[in-house]
Every structure is written in C-alpha cells, then in structure tokens.
Design an enzyme around this catalytic site. Structure first.
Site, PDB file in Angstrom:
ATOM      1  N   GLU A 174       4.610  -5.003   7.411  1.00  0.00           N
ATOM      2  CA  GLU A 174       3.852  -3.933   8.063  1.00  0.00           C
ATOM      3  C   GLU A 174       4.270  -3.653   9.499  1.00  0.00           C
ATOM      4  O   GLU A 174       4.256  -2.507   9.943  1.00  0.00           O
ATOM      5  CB  GLU A 174       2.342  -4.251   8.044  1.00  0.00           C
ATOM      6  CG  GLU A 174       1.691  -4.110   6.675  1.00  0.00           C
ATOM      7  CD  GLU A 174       1.765  -5.375   5.834  1.00  0.00           C
ATOM      8  OE1 GLU A 174       2.557  -6.279   6.183  1.00  0.00           O
ATOM      9  OE2 GLU A 174       1.036  -5.458   4.850  1.00  0.00           O
ATOM     10  N   GLU A 234      -0.562  -9.348  -0.436  1.00  0.00           N
ATOM     11  CA  GLU A 234      -1.996  -9.599  -0.193  1.00  0.00           C
ATOM     12  C   GLU A 234      -2.781  -9.646  -1.507  1.00  0.00           C
ATOM     13  O   GLU A 234      -3.682 -10.463  -1.671  1.00  0.00           O
ATOM     14  CB  GLU A 234      -2.552  -8.524   0.757  1.00  0.00           C
ATOM     15  CG  GLU A 234      -1.981  -8.668   2.159  1.00  0.00           C
ATOM     16  CD  GLU A 234      -2.236  -7.435   3.037  1.00  0.00           C
ATOM     17  OE1 GLU A 234      -1.869  -6.318   2.613  1.00  0.00           O
ATOM     18  OE2 GLU A 234      -2.807  -7.588   4.124  1.00  0.00           O
ATOM     19  N   ALA A 281       0.866  -1.169   0.000  1.00  0.00           N
ATOM     20  CA  ALA A 281       0.000   0.000   0.000  1.00  0.00           C
ATOM     21  C   ALA A 281       0.910   1.227   0.000  1.00  0.00           C
ATOM     22  O   ALA A 281       2.068   1.140   0.426  1.00  0.00           O
ATOM     23  CB  ALA A 281      -0.891  -0.017   1.233  1.00  0.00           C
ATOM     24  N   GLY A 313       0.606  -4.967   0.925  1.00  0.00           N
ATOM     25  CA  GLY A 313      -0.582  -5.036   0.067  1.00  0.00           C
ATOM     26  C   GLY A 313      -0.324  -5.759  -1.253  1.00  0.00           C
ATOM     27  O   GLY A 313      -1.251  -6.290  -1.860  1.00  0.00           O
TER      28      GLY A 313
HETATM   29  N1  DAK Z   1       4.638   3.152  -0.821  1.00  0.00           N
HETATM   30  C1  DAK Z   1       5.028   4.319  -1.382  1.00  0.00           C
HETATM   31  N2  DAK Z   1       6.193   4.448  -2.082  1.00  0.00           N
HETATM   32  C2  DAK Z   1       6.974   3.377  -2.202  1.00  0.00           C
HETATM   33  C3  DAK Z   1       6.632   2.119  -1.645  1.00  0.00           C
HETATM   34  C4  DAK Z   1       5.379   2.033  -0.931  1.00  0.00           C
HETATM   35  N3  DAK Z   1       4.923   0.910  -0.404  1.00  0.00           N
HETATM   36  N4  DAK Z   1       7.612   1.259  -1.929  1.00  0.00           N
HETATM   37  C5  DAK Z   1       8.525   1.920  -2.636  1.00  0.00           C
HETATM   38  N5  DAK Z   1       8.159   3.210  -2.821  1.00  0.00           N
HETATM   39  C6  DAK Z   1       8.863   4.253  -3.527  1.00  0.00           C
HETATM   40  C7  DAK Z   1      10.074   4.744  -2.727  1.00  0.00           C
HETATM   41  O1  DAK Z   1       9.674   5.690  -1.769  1.00  0.00           O
HETATM   42  C8  DAK Z   1      10.932   5.343  -3.824  1.00  0.00           C
HETATM   43  O2  DAK Z   1      10.424   6.610  -4.145  1.00  0.00           O
HETATM   44  P1  DAK Z   1      11.425   7.880  -4.377  1.00  0.00           P
HETATM   45  O3  DAK Z   1      12.193   7.990  -3.122  1.00  0.00           O
HETATM   46  O4  DAK Z   1      12.269   7.459  -5.559  1.00  0.00           O
HETATM   47  O5  DAK Z   1      10.491   9.017  -4.654  1.00  0.00           O
HETATM   48  C9  DAK Z   1      10.660   4.438  -5.019  1.00  0.00           C
HETATM   49  O6  DAK Z   1       9.423   3.752  -4.729  1.00  0.00           O
HETATM   50  C10 DAK Z   1      11.745   3.392  -5.208  1.00  0.00           C
HETATM   51  O7  DAK Z   1      11.907   2.704  -3.978  1.00  0.00           O
HETATM   52  P2  DAK Z   1      13.342   2.533  -3.274  1.00  0.00           P
HETATM   53  O8  DAK Z   1      14.257   3.644  -3.661  1.00  0.00           O
HETATM   54  O9  DAK Z   1      13.104   2.309  -1.828  1.00  0.00           O
HETATM   55  O10 DAK Z   1      13.851   1.208  -3.985  1.00  0.00           O
HETATM   56  P3  DAK Z   1      14.851   0.124  -3.389  1.00  0.00           P
HETATM   57  O11 DAK Z   1      15.205  -0.769  -4.509  1.00  0.00           O
HETATM   58  O12 DAK Z   1      15.967   0.777  -2.604  1.00  0.00           O
HETATM   59  O13 DAK Z   1      13.947  -0.701  -2.338  1.00  0.00           O
HETATM   60  C11 DAK Z   1      11.954  -1.832  -1.544  1.00  0.00           C
HETATM   61  C12 DAK Z   1      12.841  -1.446  -2.763  1.00  0.00           C
HETATM   62  C13 DAK Z   1      10.668  -2.469  -2.090  1.00  0.00           C
HETATM   63  C14 DAK Z   1      12.684  -2.856  -0.685  1.00  0.00           C
HETATM   64  C15 DAK Z   1      11.661  -0.553  -0.711  1.00  0.00           C
HETATM   65  O14 DAK Z   1      11.137   0.446  -1.608  1.00  0.00           O
HETATM   66  C16 DAK Z   1      10.676  -0.785   0.354  1.00  0.00           C
HETATM   67  O15 DAK Z   1      10.995  -1.328   1.411  1.00  0.00           O
HETATM   68  N6  DAK Z   1       9.425  -0.341   0.136  1.00  0.00           N
HETATM   69  C17 DAK Z   1       8.394  -0.419   1.117  1.00  0.00           C
HETATM   70  C18 DAK Z   1       7.892  -1.841   1.216  1.00  0.00           C
HETATM   71  C19 DAK Z   1       6.861  -1.980   2.270  1.00  0.00           C
HETATM   72  O16 DAK Z   1       7.075  -1.735   3.465  1.00  0.00           O
HETATM   73  N7  DAK Z   1       5.679  -2.399   1.836  1.00  0.00           N
HETATM   74  C20 DAK Z   1       4.572  -2.581   2.670  1.00  0.00           C
HETATM   75  C21 DAK Z   1       3.809  -1.320   2.699  1.00  0.00           C
HETATM   76  S1  DAK Z   1       2.634  -1.358   3.997  1.00  0.00           S
HETATM   77  C22 DAK Z   1      -4.068  -0.927   6.279  1.00  0.00           C
HETATM   78  C23 DAK Z   1      -4.196  -0.943   4.920  1.00  0.00           C
HETATM   79  C24 DAK Z   1      -3.221  -1.490   4.165  1.00  0.00           C
HETATM   80  C25 DAK Z   1      -2.103  -1.998   4.731  1.00  0.00           C
HETATM   81  C26 DAK Z   1      -1.991  -2.000   6.098  1.00  0.00           C
HETATM   82  C27 DAK Z   1      -2.962  -1.486   6.869  1.00  0.00           C
HETATM   83  N8  DAK Z   1      -5.037  -0.300   7.045  1.00  0.00           N
HETATM   84  C28 DAK Z   1      -5.547   0.915   6.569  1.00  0.00           C
HETATM   85  C29 DAK Z   1      -5.331  -0.766   8.347  1.00  0.00           C
HETATM   86  C30 DAK Z   1      -1.028  -2.435   3.926  1.00  0.00           C
HETATM   87  C31 DAK Z   1       0.194  -1.973   4.224  1.00  0.00           C
HETATM   88  C32 DAK Z   1       1.317  -2.093   3.361  1.00  0.00           C
HETATM   89  O17 DAK Z   1       1.264  -2.631   2.281  1.00  0.00           O
END
Ligand code: DAK
Length: 260
Positions: free
Chosen positions: A134, A114, A66, A111
């Site tokens: 998360e 998921e 997400a 997400g």
């Molecule tokens: N959201 C927004 N931007 C994201 C992103 C994300 N999930 N993942 C990556 N990006 C963006 C980065 O910010 C970066 O943007 P700029 O800085 O260039 O503007 C660009 O994509 C490239 O990412 P990186 O520079 O970080 O690329 P790397 O190769 O170094 O790393 C990575 C790739 C996938 C390991 C890293 O980007 C990363 O860790 N991303 C976050 C992964 C993550 O934590 N995903 C889970 C998100 S939480 C809920 C509803 C939904 C959910 C939970 C609760 N409720 C409302 C209760 C679901 C939650 C999630 O999915």
C-alpha cells in the site's frame, strides 16, 4: 442474492468460498466484499457447514488487493467507510464460530494478504506471493494489516514488509510463520480439505471454544488470558462431547462427537 464475484460450494460439511474476479486478479471491490459478507452469513447459519475454506479463482491470484480502480476515486469519507466495511467483513471471518482456512493460490497482496490473515489457518501453493504494497500507492493497509501482521510475524518483520512494500514468496512466508504449510498448487484445495476434515473429526464445541480463547487471549495479558482459558475449559465439561471424548479414550474406542 445473485453472486457475481464469489461462489460457495458445499461438500462433506465444508464450504469452499472462492473469490472470482479474474479480470482484476480477484481484487476486492465493495460489491465483492458485500457478497463475501453474505456468503459468510450463510456459512454461519448453515448447521451442515462445519468448516470454511477461502481461496481465489484461477491459478494466478488469491486476491491482488482492494480494487485500486475503485479506491482511486474515493473521497476521504468514502475511504473510511470502505476501510471500516472491509475491517468488519474480515472480523466476521475471525469471529466465525467455525474454523476458516485460507488456501492461498497466488498473489495475496494488500487486502488479499489481510483477508488471509483474518482466517484461522493459512496454507499456500508454491507460487503464492504475499505483501502489503500500500505505501507504494500512498496509503497504508486499511483492512487491519497494520494490526494482524505484527501479531502474526512480530513487529520488526511486519514493519519491514509494510514500510518496503516488498513481496515475499511462499517459502519465506512459511519461514516467518505467516503460513503453516506450502504445497503444490494442484494439491492446495485437497490439502486444505484434509486439514478441515481432521479438525471436523474432533469435538466441534471444543474447537469453537479454543478459537474464542485464542482470539480473546492474544489481545490481553497472560493472567486475563488464563482466566479466559479456564472459563472455556470449564464450559467444555458441560458438553456431551467432553463425556464422549474422555469416555471413548477410557474405553479404548474412537469418539463419535456430535457437537453437543
Ligand atoms: N485492483 C484493481 N485491479 C487490479 C489489481 C487491484 N488490486 N491488481 C491487478 N489488477 C488488474 C490489473 O489492472 C490488470 O487489469 P487490465 O489492465 O488487464 O484491465 C489485471 O488485473 C491483471 O493484472 P496485471 O496485468 O498487472 O498482471 P501482472 O501479472 O503483470 O501483475 C500484480 C500482477 C499482482 C503484481 C499486479 O497486478 C499488481 O501489482 N497489482 C496491484 C497489487 C497491489 O498493489 N495490491 C494492493 C492493493 S491496495 C483502505 C482500504 C483498503 C486498503 C487500503 C486502505 N482504506 C479505505 C483506508 C487496501 C489496499 C490494497 O489492497
């Protein structure tokens, strides 16, 4: 509707839906979820579409979760709405009366993982990575990850993955049964299409009923599940496809199913 973050390409009865937000590694914001919902409606209502493949644009990510930037500003009320909407869209995928294959081509985190789990079948490219990170953001999975992951891989592995937030690679995802096949990235969409075509060559009503029986049965006890199966089995005997399938076998020819 104009689509900014998703696309649908229709070819030979298969809808290829691609999530395309390259700047954010295809992360799902509200707008993308809304567009995805609209494309799923088109796929549902288009009788020419017999199967759906969902993938991510580019070679790095399926969906990196997400959208964290969007979520970071949410109030609890907005978070609940966002979570419920995501759950609803993913449930629409699960309930779609056509088979849905996730072609996971890179990061499938939060997400994204998921989303892949809401699909019927997951195949992955060798560079794919899965995880529910998360808890590292101080939240829990919000698009049914706490529900679907344990159903797919068992409670112990699901708790390990959700509590540690660890990423696993495609090979481990295969070993724990999260994906059914791992292929070279260049082959991923072809492989997904091959699986879709094989499914499409069978009786489509039977596939629809099998999907319903599995989805409903997994939520219930074995006796209720068996009743669901027997009812669906009986319903097959009201279709032309059953007559054609069995007739073709007895006449030693290839069946020509019409989905009727
Ligand atoms: N959201 C927004 N931007 C994201 C992103 C994300 N999930 N993942 C990556 N990006 C963006 C980065 O910010 C970066 O943007 P700029 O800085 O260039 O503007 C660009 O994509 C490239 O990412 P990186 O520079 O970080 O690329 P790397 O190769 O170094 O790393 C990575 C790739 C996938 C390991 C890293 O980007 C990363 O860790 N991303 C976050 C992964 C993550 O934590 N995903 C889970 C998100 S939480 C809920 C509803 C939904 C959910 C939970 C609760 N409720 C409302 C209760 C679901 C939650 C999630 O999915």
């Amino acid at each position: 509707m104009d689509y900014k973050n998703v696309s649908l390409k229709k070819e030979d009865g298969i809808a290829l839906i691609t999530i395309e937000r390259p700047k954010a590694l295809n992360a799902l914001n509200y707008e993308t979820l809304k567009e995805l919902e609209c494309l799923l409606n088109s796929a549902r209502n288009d009788e020419e579409i017999k199967a759906v493949i969902i993938t991510g644009g580019g070679e790095k990510a399926f969906v990196a979760g997400a959208d964290i930037a969007e979520m970071s500003k949410m109030t609890p009320v907005e978070a609940k709405k966002f979570s419920e909407f995501g759950q609803h869209v993913f449930r629409e995928i699960e309930l779609l009366s056509k088979p849905v294959i996730a072609a996971v081509n890179g990061f499938a985190l939060g997400g994204g993982c998921e989303l892949s789990m809401a699909c019927d079948i997951r195949i992955a490219s060798k560079n794919a990575k899965f995880g529910q990170p998360e808890v590292g953001l101080g939240i829990i999975p919000g698009f049914s990850g706490t529900q679907r992951l344990p159903r797919l891989v068992g409670t112990s592995k699901a708790k390990e993955l959700i509590f540690t937030g660890d990423m696993i690679n495609a090979e481990e995802a295969y070993n724990i049964g999260l994906v059914s096949k791992v292929v070279e990235q260049s082959e991923l969409i072809n492989e997904a299409k091959k699986i879709a075509q094989k499914i499409m060559s069978k009786g489509q009503l039977a596939i629809k009923l099998a999907k319903e029986a599995i989805n409903k049965g997994i939520e219930t006890d074995i006796d209720t599940g068996n009743t669901i199966e027997a009812d669906a089995f009986a319903l097959c005997f009201s279709t032309n496809d059953q007559k054609e399938g069995m007739g073709a076998f007895l006449e030693k020819r290839t069946p020509k199913f019409e989905g009727k």
